[in-house]
Design an enzyme around this catalytic site. Structure first.
Site, PDB file in Angstrom:
ATOM      1  N   LYS A 177       0.825  -1.204   0.000  1.00  0.00           N
ATOM      2  CA  LYS A 177       0.000   0.000   0.000  1.00  0.00           C
ATOM      3  C   LYS A 177       0.871   1.271   0.000  1.00  0.00           C
ATOM      4  CE  LYS A 177      -4.056  -2.115   0.101  1.00  0.00           C
ATOM      5  NZ  LYS A 177      -3.891  -3.571   0.201  1.00  0.00           N
TER       6      LYS A 177
HETATM    7  C1  LIG Z   1      -5.331  -4.412   0.760  1.00  0.00           C
HETATM    8  C2  LIG Z   1      -6.796  -4.252   0.782  1.00  0.00           C
HETATM    9  C3  LIG Z   1      -7.576  -4.669   1.868  1.00  0.00           C
HETATM   10  C4  LIG Z   1      -7.017  -5.467   3.009  1.00  0.00           C
HETATM   11  O1  LIG Z   1      -6.007  -4.828   3.674  1.00  0.00           O
HETATM   12  P1  LIG Z   1      -5.162  -5.635   4.785  1.00  0.00           P
HETATM   13  O2  LIG Z   1      -4.496  -4.533   5.541  1.00  0.00           O
HETATM   14  O3  LIG Z   1      -4.190  -6.485   4.025  1.00  0.00           O
HETATM   15  O4  LIG Z   1      -6.102  -6.418   5.591  1.00  0.00           O
HETATM   16  C5  LIG Z   1      -8.923  -4.390   1.873  1.00  0.00           C
HETATM   17  N1  LIG Z   1      -9.503  -3.763   0.838  1.00  0.00           N
HETATM   18  C6  LIG Z   1      -8.800  -3.376  -0.248  1.00  0.00           C
HETATM   19  C7  LIG Z   1      -9.508  -2.652  -1.347  1.00  0.00           C
HETATM   20  C8  LIG Z   1      -7.430  -3.626  -0.314  1.00  0.00           C
HETATM   21  O5  LIG Z   1      -6.746  -3.266  -1.403  1.00  0.00           O
END
Ligand SMILES: *Cc1c(COP(=O)(O)O)cnc(C)c1O
Length: 386
Positions: A177
């Site tokens: 992210k």
């Molecule tokens: C990465 C992601 C998640 C989950 O995030 P985590 O921190 O890995 O649990 C949820 N929704 C979207 C749209 C994502 O891209």
């Protein structure tokens, strides 16, 4: 290899981790609290709750807002599976909604209106690729029908306006992210009471934490609700504080790279008309530019395009396989058909986009994509040898 995304970690993160080792307090301490306050401030919110992941945060938000069995929650299918999973985790029913269009892969308001029933209690908006949905239109829709609005803002850390749309918003600090703590997330909420409920449920429903008791702010604890262990630790918070400070510059770089992609793809005659490529989000709208999706021509063989790019050391990826097509969801929610989502999912390709890249990388990807598309062009019948 030019990767689709990569975390940026360096000496500051190392020093921050070492400081936690030296201090010796490793869970739920000052750093977690400071990260919550700094993150809230960066998003114009009074406060926030740090969690172990965005998935955990979505679960907490839905639980704290009282969603459960019998409730329907409108969700996009063009998202990561965690969005819909969180609905199943509280025993509610996800109802999949199509996207606005091939060039606007955000949840369609008109399809959401069409899918709404007397049981619909909430909507989860996903800021796909980091682009924010239209705040006023969604709030009007939610208000008109008494619906709870939740933002899955996993892609949108650092964008002004993210967190200001829904009753709660959840961000992700996963490794790919825009800012990362390896695993981690953050929750904000409009109503301070909701946020405190989320804080309570994050740690077993306990009314005080270890540090509060140690520092004499509390002598014991009660358990007032069935909670979870979705806490963040001091190591992650230490990295998060460094990453959060670097986030604005990274997001600015992402925006410049995305703009470069648009110019570069247009110059190469790739966009529209030319080769049948569609660039989503042609109109300006606030974005964290988390990923760089392009739609390949309808007749292009995506697997071959990806292989041709990989042969040139360029990684690409697909965001996303539509959630309603996974086995689990075919079983739980049978008979769903979302024509635009399905076509978008069939044609989309995410190109590398991260702040370590420069304009030269973008131009190289564009050139390689043009060549890959020629290589992967379907052979017209007349040209097949007898
Ligand atoms: C990465 C992601 C998640 C989950 O995030 P985590 O921190 O890995 O649990 C949820 N929704 C979207 C749209 C994502 O891209």
């Amino acid at each position: 290899m030019l990767l689709v995304s990569e975390p940026i970690l360096g000496d500051e993160e190392k020093a921050a981790l070492a400081a936690v080792v030296d201090d010796g307090w490793i869970t739920m301490g000052d750093r977690v609290r400071r990260l919550e306050q700094a993150f809230a401030q960066a998003h114009g919110q009074p406060d926030a709750v740090a969690v172990s992941s965005c998935t955990a945060g979505l679960h907490l938000a839905l639980a704290a807002l009282g969603l459960g069995p019998g409730d329907e929650v409108l969700v996009p299918s063009m998202t990561f599976v965690a969005t819909a999973n969180s609905v199943l985790h509280v025993g509610a029913t996800p109802v999949f909604v199509d996207i606005e269009g091939l060039d606007l892969p955000l949840m369609s308001l008109s399809d959401a209106a069409a899918k709404r029933t007397g049981r619909t209690r909430a909507v989860i908006l996903v800021h796909y690729a980091g682009y924010l949905p239209d705040r006023e239109r969604w709030r009007a829709f939610a208000q008109a029908h008494g619906l709870i609005l939740i933002e899955d803002a996993a892609h949108a850390a650092g964008v002004t306006g993210a967190g200001a749309i829904g009753d709660a918003a959840v961000f992700s600090f996963y490794g790919n992210k825009n800012m990362t703590t390896a695993e981690g997330g953050m929750v904000t909420a409009r109503d301070p009471a909701t946020l405190e409920r989320i804080r309570l449920l994050r740690a077993h429903g306990m009314t005080s934490g270890t540090q509060q008791r140690l520092t004499g702010h509390a002598s014991g604890y009660d358990v007032t609700a069935l909670g979870f262990n979705y806490r963040m630790d001091e190591f992650r918070a230490a990295i998060g504080l460094v990453q959060l400070a670097r986030l604005p510059a990274w997001n600015a770089k992402r925006q410049a790279l995305a703009a470069r992609y648009h110019r570069s793809l247009e110059r190469g005659g790739l966009e529209r008309g030319g080769s049948g490529i569609v660039l989503p989000f042609p109109e300006p709208r606030p974005s964290a530019n988390h990923i760089m999706p392009v739609l390949l021509p309808a007749d292009a063989d995506r697997t071959r395009v990806m292989q041709a790019l990989r042969a040139r050391d360029i990684q690409t990826s697909v965001h996303y396989a539509p959630v309603h097509r996974f086995t689990l969801y075919r079983e739980r929610c049978p008979g769903v058909s979302l024509p635009l989502t399905e076509e978008f999912a069939r044609r989309t390709l995410s190109l590398p986009l991260h702040p370590r890249m420069d304009d030269g990388d973008v131009d190289a990807v564009t050139r390689a994509l043009a060549q890959a598309l020629v290589q992967a062009r379907p052979v017209p019948c007349e040209e097949t040898p007898p």
